[in-house]
Write a protein that holds these residues in place. Structure first.
Motif, short mmCIF file in Angstrom:
data_model
loop_
_atom_site.label_atom_id
_atom_site.label_comp_id
_atom_site.label_asym_id
_atom_site.label_seq_id
_atom_site.Cartn_x
_atom_site.Cartn_y
_atom_site.Cartn_z
N SER A 1 2.45 1.73 -3.38
CA SER A 1 1.52 2.27 -4.38
C SER A 1 1.23 3.74 -4.09
CB SER A 1 0.22 1.46 -4.40
OG SER A 1 -0.45 1.56 -3.16
N GLU A 2 1.10 4.09 -2.80
CA GLU A 2 0.89 5.51 -2.46
C GLU A 2 2.11 6.34 -2.86
OE1 GLU A 2 0.01 5.65 1.70
OE2 GLU A 2 -2.03 4.88 1.44
N LYS B 1 0.84 -1.20 0.00
CA LYS B 1 0.00 0.00 0.00
C LYS B 1 0.88 1.25 0.00
CE LYS B 1 -3.58 2.38 2.64
NZ LYS B 1 -4.36 2.39 3.87
N THR B 2 1.91 1.24 0.83
CA THR B 2 2.82 2.38 0.91
C THR B 2 3.55 2.58 -0.42
OG1 THR B 2 3.12 1.93 3.26
CG2 THR B 2 4.74 3.36 2.22
N ALA C 1 2.04 6.87 -6.51
CA ALA C 1 1.04 7.89 -6.87
C ALA C 1 1.56 9.29 -6.54
CB ALA C 1 -0.27 7.62 -6.13
N ILE C 2 2.20 9.43 -5.40
CA ILE C 2 2.74 10.73 -5.00
C ILE C 2 3.85 11.15 -5.97
CG2 ILE C 2 4.11 11.90 -3.21
CD1 ILE C 2 2.47 10.28 -1.15
#
Length: 170
Positions: A83-84, A80-81, A87-88
């Motif tokens: 992928s975040e 999750k981190t 995205a960032i």
């Protein structure tokens, strides 16, 4: 001489005598004492050890389950981190491109303004130089035209004096 049976019986180890029964009785007493006083604490210790081993085994199984769950949660959190973070990063790249395009636009506008200002200054300087050249070239052109036409220098000198006099009086 005939051998006596009682002497023969005393010397024969296969025939039990009273010592054997006494030793057997002492052995049975010692065996009973060991059976009632030594074996129960040893059994108790062994049973406690087995219980602790079973508890440790159950705790180990539970710990392995908890570890597997925690590891799965960790992997999910890491994914999750990641992928975040991706995205960032993509958002930051897009914002960077927008800022870069904006800065390029501003720089282009500033460059266009500077070029326009420089063109205006150059036109003003060109006009000024053209006016100065007209002022200096005009008398030279008249003098050259007079020479070509054949007008004398004296006449020209008179004309120049008249002009200067006219200018001085005005």
């Amino acid at each position: 001489m005939s051998p006596r049976t009682d002497v023969v019986a005393a010397e024969n180890f296969l025939i039990p005598n009273g010592t054997f029964f006494v030793e057997l009785l002492i052995f049975l007493i010692v065996l009973g004492v060991i059976w009632f006083f030594v074996v129960p604490p040893i059994r108790k210790v062994l049973e406690e050890r087995e219980e602790r081993a079973a508890e440790t085994l159950a705790t180990t199984k539970e710990a392995r389950q908890l570890f597997a769950e925690a590891e799965a949660k960790h992997h999910a959190a890491v994914e999750k981190t990641r992928s975040e973070a991706a995205a960032i990063r993509s958002k930051a790249r897009a914002e960077g491109r927008e800022i870069l395009e904006e800065m390029r636009g501003q720089a282009q506008q500033e460059a266009n303004g500077i070029v326009a200002e420089a063109e205006a200054q150059l036109r003003a300087q060109a006009d000024q130089i053209a006016a100065e050249l007209r002022e200096t070239v005009e008398p030279l052109a008249r003098s050259l035209a007079d020479r070509v036409v054949g007008v004398d220098d004296e006449r020209r000198a008179e004309t120049s004096r008249g002009r200067q006099t006219g200018r001085a009086s005005s």
